[in-house]
Design an enzyme around this catalytic site. Structure first.
Site, PDB file in Angstrom:
ATOM      1  CB  CYS A 172      -0.916  -0.011   1.222  1.00  0.00           C
ATOM      2  SG  CYS A 172      -2.129   1.329   1.263  1.00  0.00           S
ATOM      3  CB  CYS A 173       3.925   2.170   1.939  1.00  0.00           C
ATOM      4  SG  CYS A 173       3.355   2.366   3.647  1.00  0.00           S
ATOM      5  CB  CYS A 199      -2.047   7.103   5.585  1.00  0.00           C
ATOM      6  SG  CYS A 199      -1.221   7.411   4.001  1.00  0.00           S
ATOM      7  CB  CYS A 246      -0.860   3.947   8.808  1.00  0.00           C
ATOM      8  SG  CYS A 246      -1.425   2.760   7.570  1.00  0.00           S
ATOM      9  CB  CYS A 276       6.291   4.399   4.394  1.00  0.00           C
ATOM     10  SG  CYS A 276       7.189   5.916   4.006  1.00  0.00           S
TER      11      CYS A 276
END
Length: 253
Positions: free
Chosen positions: A128-129, A210, A213, A238
């Site tokens: 996702c990162c 985010c 997170c 990340c």
């Protein structure tokens, strides 16, 4: 109590640190100036909109340095962060570029793994990162000879050796002008210069990423305890500030 009230405590040698930081930024503007009139500078600030990066953005603007600023808008930022981005774009002398992830990549990832994939495994969180941060970062740094970050040695064990000037990457130089600053120094500078900042800092969010997170931290917790708090401590990056290593990653347990 605001983050300023809680944290603004300058080091005894703060003025020397500020001179050092100013010198690094001024030298960067000279060394990586545009190659020709009308083109972009070859150095840019990666602005997370956190306290440190707002300090650097203020210095770039107040010193009238020819240094770019960019923000990675991941599509998962807090409303408070997005509001600060809008204010920065409106007030900044230096142009602020916003880079977003590729829409199709996000759509496919969410459809395949779900909206809460980051909680399922370190691999999925890093994937996702990669989509939301790393790929946009690569676009933001294309054509740049150097970039600037708000990394400080005090932030975490993984950052304890952050140099002012990092030449370990053959692709481009990485400048960390606040490497020697304390958290108290950062907030002292914000207070005396009345710098705009993310109101989440007032709610005990020292490190803001985010929304899914990031959480607030409790008194006594590590500075970055609110980032990816469900993961092993050694995994809390990340990818933006991780150097390549020949060692395999620790397998999840």
């Amino acid at each position: 109590m605001s983050a300023i009230d809680l944290n603004a405590r300058a080091s005894g040698n703060f003025e020397a640190k500020l001179l050092e930081t100013t010198a690094v930024l001024q030298q960067a503007a000279r060394d990586y100036a545009p190659l020709s009139a009308g083109t972009a500078p070859r150095v840019t600030l990666a602005c997370s909109l956190g306290a440190e990066d707002m300090v650097i953005a203020h210095l770039i603007n107040s010193l009238q340095l020819d240094i770019g600023i960019f923000v990675l808008e991941t599509g998962m930022l807090h409303t408070e962060t997005l509001d600060l981005l809008a204010r920065l774009k409106a007030s900044s002398r230096a142009p602020v570029q916003v880079f977003t992830p590729a829409t199709e990549a996000v759509v496919q990832f969410v459809a395949r793994e779900g909206k809460e994939a980051m909680y399922k495994s370190i691999e999925l969180r890093k994937a996702c990162c990669n989509i939301r941060k790393m790929e946009p970062l690569n676009r933001a740094l294309t054509g740049k000879a150097a970039w600037i970050t708000g990394l400080r040695r005090e932030q975490s064990g993984a950052r304890a050796d952050v140099p002012l000037i990092d030449t370990s990457d053959a692709t481009r130089v990485k400048l960390n002008p606040l490497a020697n600053w304390t958290w108290g120094d950062v907030w002292h500078f914000i207070a005396i210069n009345k710098i705009d900042y993310n109101p989440l800092h007032d709610q005990f969010y020292p490190s803001i990423g985010c929304a899914p997170c990031t959480r607030a931290i409790s008194l006594g917790e590590d500075f970055r305890a609110g980032r990816w708090w469900w993961e092993d401590e050694t995994a809390k990056e990340c990818g933006l500030h991780v150097k390549a290593s020949p060692l395999p990653e620790k397998a999840p347990t």
